[in-house]
Design an enzyme around this catalytic site. Structure first.
Site, short mmCIF file in Angstrom:
data_model
loop_
_atom_site.label_atom_id
_atom_site.label_comp_id
_atom_site.label_asym_id
_atom_site.label_seq_id
_atom_site.Cartn_x
_atom_site.Cartn_y
_atom_site.Cartn_z
N LYS A 20 0.85 -1.21 0.00
CA LYS A 20 0.00 0.00 0.00
C LYS A 20 0.88 1.26 0.00
CE LYS A 20 -4.18 1.85 1.05
NZ LYS A 20 -5.45 1.39 0.49
N ASP A 160 7.68 7.57 23.37
CA ASP A 160 8.66 6.88 24.21
C ASP A 160 9.25 7.83 25.24
OD1 ASP A 160 9.27 4.00 23.58
OD2 ASP A 160 9.24 4.84 21.55
N ASP A 274 17.79 41.74 6.53
CA ASP A 274 19.25 41.73 6.65
C ASP A 274 19.72 40.28 6.54
OD1 ASP A 274 18.51 40.71 9.07
OD2 ASP A 274 19.64 42.14 10.29
N1 COA Z 1 1.14 1.98 5.96
C1 COA Z 1 0.57 1.48 4.82
N2 COA Z 1 -0.74 1.20 4.73
C2 COA Z 1 -1.49 1.38 5.83
C3 COA Z 1 -0.96 1.88 7.03
C4 COA Z 1 0.42 2.16 7.06
N3 COA Z 1 1.01 2.63 8.18
N4 COA Z 1 -1.94 1.98 7.94
C5 COA Z 1 -3.06 1.58 7.34
N5 COA Z 1 -2.81 1.20 6.05
C6 COA Z 1 -3.75 0.70 5.05
C7 COA Z 1 -4.62 -0.43 5.60
O1 COA Z 1 -4.00 -1.67 5.41
C8 COA Z 1 -5.86 -0.28 4.78
O2 COA Z 1 -5.61 -0.81 3.50
P1 COA Z 1 -6.83 -1.42 2.61
O3 COA Z 1 -7.82 -0.32 2.44
O4 COA Z 1 -6.18 -1.82 1.34
O5 COA Z 1 -7.35 -2.56 3.40
C9 COA Z 1 -5.97 1.22 4.60
O6 COA Z 1 -4.64 1.74 4.75
C10 COA Z 1 -6.87 1.88 5.62
O7 COA Z 1 -6.43 1.53 6.91
P2 COA Z 1 -7.40 1.66 8.17
O8 COA Z 1 -8.40 0.55 8.14
O9 COA Z 1 -7.90 3.03 8.25
O10 COA Z 1 -6.41 1.45 9.36
P3 COA Z 1 -6.19 0.13 10.22
O11 COA Z 1 -7.25 0.07 11.28
O12 COA Z 1 -6.02 -1.03 9.32
O13 COA Z 1 -4.79 0.40 10.90
C11 COA Z 1 -3.17 1.21 12.39
C12 COA Z 1 -4.59 1.38 11.89
C13 COA Z 1 -2.83 2.34 13.34
C14 COA Z 1 -3.02 -0.13 13.09
C15 COA Z 1 -2.22 1.25 11.16
O14 COA Z 1 -2.42 2.49 10.54
C16 COA Z 1 -0.78 0.99 11.41
O15 COA Z 1 -0.37 -0.15 11.54
N6 COA Z 1 0.08 2.05 11.45
C17 COA Z 1 1.48 1.92 11.62
C18 COA Z 1 1.85 1.49 13.01
C19 COA Z 1 3.34 1.41 13.21
O16 COA Z 1 4.08 1.08 12.32
N7 COA Z 1 3.81 1.76 14.42
C20 COA Z 1 5.19 1.79 14.73
C21 COA Z 1 5.82 3.11 14.43
S1 COA Z 1 5.22 4.45 15.41
MG MG Z 2 9.69 4.75 19.69
#
Ligand code: COA
Ligand code: MG
Length: 294
Positions: A20, A160, A274
């Protein structure tokens, strides 16, 4: 240096999210092995990330891998997965979390140099980006940031840090104000990019925009993001607008004219210009160029 306006994380064991991310035209795609991945999924994350690096086309996005912290006991296997799997598996950038000492930066730099030599990759080609997100890290910024030329950006981890300090996170973020400000100042002192904290309330785009704008005003060059919805607004917030670029060009032209006439300070639109104002205008143009303006 390349633009790092938005740094998007996703759990490294989630191939769907990695795929994605490739469609989002985001500056940095950071495949996570650390806190976004459950303990019993670390091995899976290593495997998925190595596969993605070897097989997927990331386009213009920077291929970043965040490993677990040095000392976690996981870092060795993390590094092996992305630096020792073969010449065609190569990240553009290694992201090191919870950095607290210059030795950790030097250790990671050494590992990158060894991998480059082993596979015939360009020497010094893999960038190093670090997170500073503990109290000890914040008070050691000066030593940490002087630990070598491979370091390109320093990232602020507010969640954190809040846990480490024992403060409670609020929307205004005053509880992390000192650390946020210290980080951006130290980054500037060492000519590094500074990347701002995550906005966790990812459906609240107004709040995100406000915080991103504030980060840009602080001097950050980008912001960490965790959801596709955040990519567009954040990249826009860290890209100078056409009006800002035009104004910066006007300042530069007027400054040169006045220099010829022997005047270092002058008025433009009723405001003093400046040398510091000129430097700020140059920075706007540098950012615009990094973001793809010509
Ligand atoms: N990167 C890529 N794609 C992402 C994404 C991300 N960080 N977060 C969500 N998506 C995708 C989902 O897979 C979904 O795809 P689809 O429509 O093809 O099924 C779409 O975007 C919509 O997602 P949504 O349903 O709104 O979110 P979610 O409930 O699936 O996920 C989180 C919410 C917070 C769990 C998710 O955004 C996530 O994992 N974020 C990153 C967390 C992370 O890496 N944390 C560590 C660093 S701080
Ligand atoms: Mg961290």
């Amino acid at each position: 240096m390349r633009a790092r306006r938005a740094l998007l994380y996703m759990p490294g064991d989630d191939l769907h999210k990695i795929r994605k991310a490739l469609t989002l035209d985001v500056d940095c795609i950071c495949m996570d092995m650390e806190d976004g991945v459950a303990l019993n999924r670390k091995a899976e994350a290593r495997q998925v990330i190595a596969g993605a690096l070897g097989e997927l086309d990331f386009g213009r996005s920077e291929r970043m891998v965040r490993i677990n912290a040095i000392g976690s006991g996981l870092e060795e296997a993390d590094l092996q997965a992305v630096l020792e799997a073969g010449p065609h598996i190569r990240p553009d950038c290694l992201v090191l979390p919870k950095v607290e000492s210059p030795e950790q930066v030097r250790w990671a730099s050494g590992r990158l140099a060894a991998a480059e030599a082993r596979w015939g990759w360009e020497a010094g080609g893999i960038a190093l980006v670090i997170l500073v997100e503990t109290a000890r890290g914040i008070v050691s910024l000066r030593e940490i940031l002087s630990a070598g030329p491979r370091l390109q950006a320093v990232v602020f981890g507010a969640e954190d840090l809040a846990g480490d300090i024992g403060c409670r996170r609020t929307p205004e973020a005053w509880e992390v104000y000192y650390a946020r400000s210290a980080l951006v100042t130290h980054a500037a002192a060492f000519n590094l990019q500074a990347i701002d904290m995550v906005f966790v309330d990812f459906r609240n785009l107004e709040g995100l925009q406000a915080e991103a704008r504030q980060g840009a005003q602080f001097g950050f060059s980008g912001k960490q993001i965790i959801h596709p919805l955040q990519a567009g607004p954040v990249q826009a917030a860290f890209t100078p607008s056409a009006a800002e670029v035009a104004q910066a060009q006007r300042v530069l032209a007027a400054f040169e004219e006045h220099q010829k006439e022997g005047r270092g300070a002058f008025a433009l639109d009723g405001k003093m210009v400046d040398m510091p104002i000129l430097k700020a205008a140059r920075r706007v143009l540098e950012r615009a160029q990094a973001a793809g303006y010509h």
